[in-house]
Design a protein around this motif. Structure first.
Motif, PDB file in Angstrom:
ATOM      1  N   UNK A 281       0.780  -1.099  -0.011  1.00 32.11           N
ATOM      2  CA  UNK A 281       0.079   0.114   0.164  1.00 32.11           C
ATOM      3  C   UNK A 281       0.681   1.364  -0.153  1.00 32.11           C
ATOM      4  N   UNK A 282       1.919   1.145   0.839  1.00 33.00           N
ATOM      5  CA  UNK A 282       2.922   2.548   0.912  1.00 33.00           C
ATOM      6  C   UNK A 282       3.265   2.568  -0.395  1.00 33.00           C
ATOM      7  N   UNK A 283       3.938   1.759  -1.008  1.00 32.48           N
ATOM      8  CA  UNK A 283       4.592   1.644  -2.355  1.00 32.48           C
ATOM      9  C   UNK A 283       3.782   2.275  -3.415  1.00 32.48           C
ATOM     10  N   UNK A 284       2.484   1.764  -3.337  1.00 27.68           N
ATOM     11  CA  UNK A 284       1.446   2.091  -4.386  1.00 27.68           C
ATOM     12  C   UNK A 284       1.239   3.678  -4.316  1.00 27.68           C
TER      13      UNK A 284
ATOM     14  N   UNK B  70       2.752   5.934  -6.679  1.00 31.83           N
ATOM     15  CA  UNK B  70       2.123   6.352  -8.099  1.00 31.83           C
ATOM     16  C   UNK B  70       0.861   7.534  -8.191  1.00 31.83           C
ATOM     17  N   UNK B  71       0.647   7.826  -7.007  1.00 34.26           N
ATOM     18  CA  UNK B  71      -0.449   8.874  -7.004  1.00 34.26           C
ATOM     19  C   UNK B  71       0.086  10.331  -7.368  1.00 34.26           C
ATOM     20  N   UNK B  72      -0.604  11.032  -7.883  1.00 35.60           N
ATOM     21  CA  UNK B  72      -0.535  12.621  -7.921  1.00 35.60           C
ATOM     22  C   UNK B  72      -0.606  13.425  -6.659  1.00 35.60           C
ATOM     23  N   UNK B  73       0.026  14.620  -6.722  1.00 34.60           N
ATOM     24  CA  UNK B  73      -0.188  15.595  -5.614  1.00 34.60           C
ATOM     25  C   UNK B  73      -1.620  15.923  -5.639  1.00 34.60           C
ATOM     26  N   UNK B  74      -2.178  16.108  -4.561  1.00 32.82           N
ATOM     27  CA  UNK B  74      -3.803  16.494  -4.310  1.00 32.82           C
ATOM     28  C   UNK B  74      -4.633  15.327  -4.566  1.00 32.82           C
ATOM     29  N   UNK B  75      -4.227  14.069  -4.924  1.00 30.89           N
ATOM     30  CA  UNK B  75      -5.148  13.108  -5.248  1.00 30.89           C
ATOM     31  C   UNK B  75      -5.773  12.682  -3.656  1.00 30.89           C
ATOM     32  N   UNK B  76      -6.958  12.399  -3.508  1.00 33.98           N
ATOM     33  CA  UNK B  76      -7.530  11.689  -2.035  1.00 33.98           C
ATOM     34  C   UNK B  76      -7.840  10.334  -2.478  1.00 33.98           C
ATOM     35  N   UNK B  77      -7.386   9.576  -1.458  1.00 32.19           N
ATOM     36  CA  UNK B  77      -7.774   8.024  -1.722  1.00 32.19           C
ATOM     37  C   UNK B  77      -8.031   7.507  -0.546  1.00 32.19           C
TER      38      UNK B  77
ATOM     39  N   UNK C  62      -5.780   1.495  -2.980  1.00 28.43           N
ATOM     40  CA  UNK C  62      -4.277   1.181  -3.455  1.00 28.43           C
ATOM     41  C   UNK C  62      -4.223  -0.389  -3.657  1.00 28.43           C
ATOM     42  N   UNK C  63      -5.299  -1.113  -3.782  1.00 29.68           N
ATOM     43  CA  UNK C  63      -5.499  -2.465  -4.342  1.00 29.68           C
ATOM     44  C   UNK C  63      -6.418  -2.694  -5.358  1.00 29.68           C
ATOM     45  N   UNK C  64      -6.049  -3.574  -6.343  1.00 28.99           N
ATOM     46  CA  UNK C  64      -7.153  -4.048  -7.196  1.00 28.99           C
ATOM     47  C   UNK C  64      -8.495  -4.355  -6.549  1.00 28.99           C
ATOM     48  N   UNK C  65      -9.621  -4.411  -7.129  1.00 32.75           N
ATOM     49  CA  UNK C  65     -10.788  -4.979  -6.473  1.00 32.75           C
ATOM     50  C   UNK C  65     -11.092  -6.314  -6.027  1.00 32.75           C
ATOM     51  N   UNK C  66     -10.442  -7.198  -6.722  1.00 33.89           N
ATOM     52  CA  UNK C  66     -10.351  -8.440  -6.379  1.00 33.89           C
ATOM     53  C   UNK C  66      -9.190  -8.915  -5.421  1.00 33.89           C
ATOM     54  N   UNK C  67      -8.043  -8.143  -5.611  1.00 31.49           N
ATOM     55  CA  UNK C  67      -7.070  -8.329  -4.204  1.00 31.49           C
ATOM     56  C   UNK C  67      -7.654  -7.904  -3.077  1.00 31.49           C
TER      57      UNK C  67
END
Length: 77
Positions: free
Chosen positions: A11-14, A17-24, A29-34
């Motif tokens: 999760x931390x590594x993922x 890949x996010x851009x500045x200002x993105x909310x999550x 941070x995981x694919x749906x099935x994962x």
């Protein structure tokens, strides 16, 4: 199944890949099935561990408001 510490590292590594200002959410941070394959008790623990890690990385990720269902939101600084 990976243990919770391995999932936390993923999760931390993922977040890199996010851009500045993105909310999550952590589940974003995981694919749906994962995410769905992670047992509920491990997902809850992962959320707690992620929040603790974020609080120690205040310069990169900001704790944001919670959703109406009580899930913690985060924002990339």
């Amino acid at each position: 199944m990976q243990d919770v510490n391995e999932l936390l590292n993923v999760a931390i590594k993922e977040t890199e890949r996010l851009k500045q200002g993105e909310i999550f959410l952590v589940k974003d941070l995981f694919k749906g099935y994962e995410w769905n394959r992670i047992p509920r008790n491990q997902r809850l623990l992962l959320g707690i561990l992620f929040l603790n890690r974020v609080n120690s990385l205040k310069d990169f990720i900001q704790v944001f408001e919670k959703t109406s269902s009580g899930q913690q939101k985060y924002k990339i600084k």
